[in-house]
Design a protein around this motif. Structure first.
Motif, PDB file in Angstrom:
ATOM      1  N   ALA A 111       0.821  -1.222   0.000  1.00 14.72           N
ATOM      2  CA  ALA A 111       0.000   0.000   0.000  1.00 14.72           C
ATOM      3  C   ALA A 111       0.849   1.264   0.000  1.00 14.72           C
ATOM      4  O   ALA A 111       0.336   2.351  -0.309  1.00 14.72           O
ATOM      5  N   SER A 112       2.134   1.136   0.317  1.00 12.07           N
ATOM      6  CA  SER A 112       2.993   2.327   0.425  1.00 12.07           C
ATOM      7  C   SER A 112       3.540   2.802  -0.913  1.00 12.07           C
ATOM      8  O   SER A 112       4.124   3.884  -0.987  1.00 12.07           O
ATOM      9  N   PHE A 113       3.351   2.017  -1.985  1.00 13.81           N
ATOM     10  CA  PHE A 113       3.923   2.384  -3.278  1.00 13.81           C
ATOM     11  C   PHE A 113       2.902   3.098  -4.158  1.00 13.81           C
ATOM     12  O   PHE A 113       1.718   2.755  -4.174  1.00 13.81           O
ATOM     13  N   ASP A 114       3.392   4.072  -4.905  1.00 11.13           N
ATOM     14  CA  ASP A 114       2.530   4.785  -5.848  1.00 11.13           C
ATOM     15  C   ASP A 114       2.195   3.909  -7.052  1.00 11.13           C
ATOM     16  O   ASP A 114       1.132   4.057  -7.661  1.00 11.13           O
ATOM     17  N   ALA A 115       3.119   3.015  -7.404  1.00 12.53           N
ATOM     18  CA  ALA A 115       2.874   2.106  -8.522  1.00 12.53           C
ATOM     19  C   ALA A 115       3.646   0.813  -8.284  1.00 12.53           C
ATOM     20  O   ALA A 115       4.761   0.824  -7.751  1.00 12.53           O
ATOM     21  N   ILE A 116       3.050  -0.296  -8.702  1.00 11.69           N
ATOM     22  CA  ILE A 116       3.682  -1.610  -8.635  1.00 11.69           C
ATOM     23  C   ILE A 116       3.747  -2.153 -10.058  1.00 11.69           C
ATOM     24  O   ILE A 116       2.730  -2.192 -10.755  1.00 11.69           O
TER      25      ILE A 116
END
Length: 436
Positions: free
Chosen positions: A393-398
């Motif tokens: 959830a902490s990443f802007d994009a995966i």
């Protein structure tokens, strides 16, 4: 004839000493397989850590178990970086890298340095086999003169063959023993020896009329894949512009029982063979005044894929009112193919490098690669992270770059804010999933 008959006898009776030079993804499994048939196998490598690992029955390649090395050691496998022991070997198999230089020209330095290191220890009654992928003519134009300059006659004193490696790391269906082996000899006598050698370690040996035929065979196999992957990567771009799911198209086309073989797009191509081998033929073809336009076009398309994926990431972030610069981006998978630890020419690395150049903060997760090693082209200092709900959830994009089976895709979809799928894993339509 005496040398020929003596060598054939040693091979037929499996009492020959086999030397395998280069204990990487090709050489190590071949050495292990040879140890199952011959009494004595010496695995040569310039890397001391590899030599020590083998002699301690430890594995440094994920899909090769330590137990298989231990069994091979019990049967007679040992490793060495002392090339003077070349003289102990009745058969020597070269499995060394053949990369491209910065100008995309063949780099035969590993073959040349290996032959130079061994040349003082050539002796009558040996067979020398080159397995490294190279351009047609290498065996006759490079290796044969090096041997004959030592006063040995190929086909009478020493027997020279070319037998291209065929490995698919991580593929449990095709072991070294089960993959058919193409063999070409410098002379009829050389071919006879080559068949005697490889018939003991593989189930099917395919003789061809020359070393050049064998060299070209390997290039055709890999160019076939490179060109078809280039085609489907280009089709992916066209389909994306039209709003069509290319993966559904491929799956539908694959139902045709004849005349179609499915190839799948991705963020680029990787591995030691497919991104490199076509350029070996392109380079050699210029000597004959031939411009290999088809091969080079496929190379251009495939090389452009990481940038195309980066552009898709940029567009996706923009729709969320974010820039690549400053965004936290997670790369899923840094190996070049799923379920292995092999990172050679992995498009994930180029993808990460381009994102870093645009100011992104990069992390990666790969169950097969705990820590990124040193690369010639890249300077990453990263360790694989665990995929927890909080981390995701902490990443802007995966970015799904390599679709390992070990990933929890439901967890990723549930907690990821934005997923860029470069492998076509997610079949469902979701606002948070962007096909790339």
């Amino acid at each position: 004839m005496k040398l020929l008959n003596n060598l054939l006898k040693l091979l037929e009776q499996k009492t020959a000493t086999i030397g395998v030079i280069g204990m990487g993804y090709v050489g190590l499994p071949l050495a292990i397989r040879c140890s199952e048939e011959f009494h004595r196998v010496i695995g040569f490598d310039i890397l001391q850590e590899r030599v020590q690992a083998i002699n301690s029955a430890n594995s440094y390649i994920e899909h090769i178990s330590a137990s298989s090395i231990a069994t091979a050691r019990e049967k007679g496998l040992e490793a060495s970086y002392d090339f003077s022991r070349f003289s102990e070997c009745d058969a020597v198999i070269l499995c060394v890298p053949t990369p491209l230089n910065k100008h995309r020209e063949p780099d035969l330095s590993y073959i040349l340095s290996t032959m130079e290191a061994c040349s003082s220890f050539f002796r009558p009654g040996q067979v020398i086999s080159l397995e490294s992928t190279t351009y047609p003519g290498t065996t006759e134009e490079i290796l044969r003169p090096l041997i004959e300059n030592k006063g040995l006659i190929v086909g009478e004193d020493v027997f020279l063959i070319y037998s291209p490696e065929r490995e698919d790391p991580g593929n449990q269906m095709f072991s070294t023993q089960r993959i058919p082996k193409v063999v070409g000899g410098s002379t009829v006598q050389c071919l006879k020896v080559g068949l005697a050698l490889y018939s003991k370690v593989v189930d099917e040996v395919v003789p061809v009329s020359s070393t050049q035929i064998a060299e070209m065979t390997k290039l055709l196999e890999n160019i076939h894949r490179a060109v078809n992957i280039g085609l489907v990567n280009e089709m992916k771009i066209v389909a994306d512009k039209m709003g069509i799911d290319i993966y559904e198209v491929i799956d539908a086309a694959a139902t045709k029982p004849f005349g179609f073989t499915p190839y799948y797009p991705g963020p680029g191509i990787g591995g030691h063979c497919i991104p490199i081998d076509p350029f070996y033929l392109t380079w050699k073809a210029r000597e004959y005044g031939v411009h290999t336009r088809f091969i080079e076009l496929a190379g251009e398309v495939n090389s452009a894929m990481p940038l195309w994926v980066v552009d898709k990431i940029t567009e996706a972030l923009n729709r969320h009112q974010k820039a690549v610069n400053g965004s936290r981006i997670l790369i899923l998978g840094v190996a070049y193919k799923k379920n292995v630890d092999d990172m050679r020419e992995s498009p994930s690395l180029e993808l990460m490098n381009r994102l870093l150049e645009r100011g992104a903060h990069i992390e990666y997760s790969d169950p097969h690669v705990a820590k990124l090693p040193k690369f010639r082209k890249y300077t990453f200092q990263l360790n694989s992270i665990d995929l927890t709900p909080t981390e995701l959830a902490s990443f802007d994009a995966i970015v799904l770059a390599t679709a390992h089976d070990a990933f929890d895709y439901a967890l990723i979809e549930k907690h990821g804010m934005l997923i860029i799928d470069a492998r076509g894993y997610y079949k469902n339509s979701s606002p948070k999933i962007v096909k790339a």
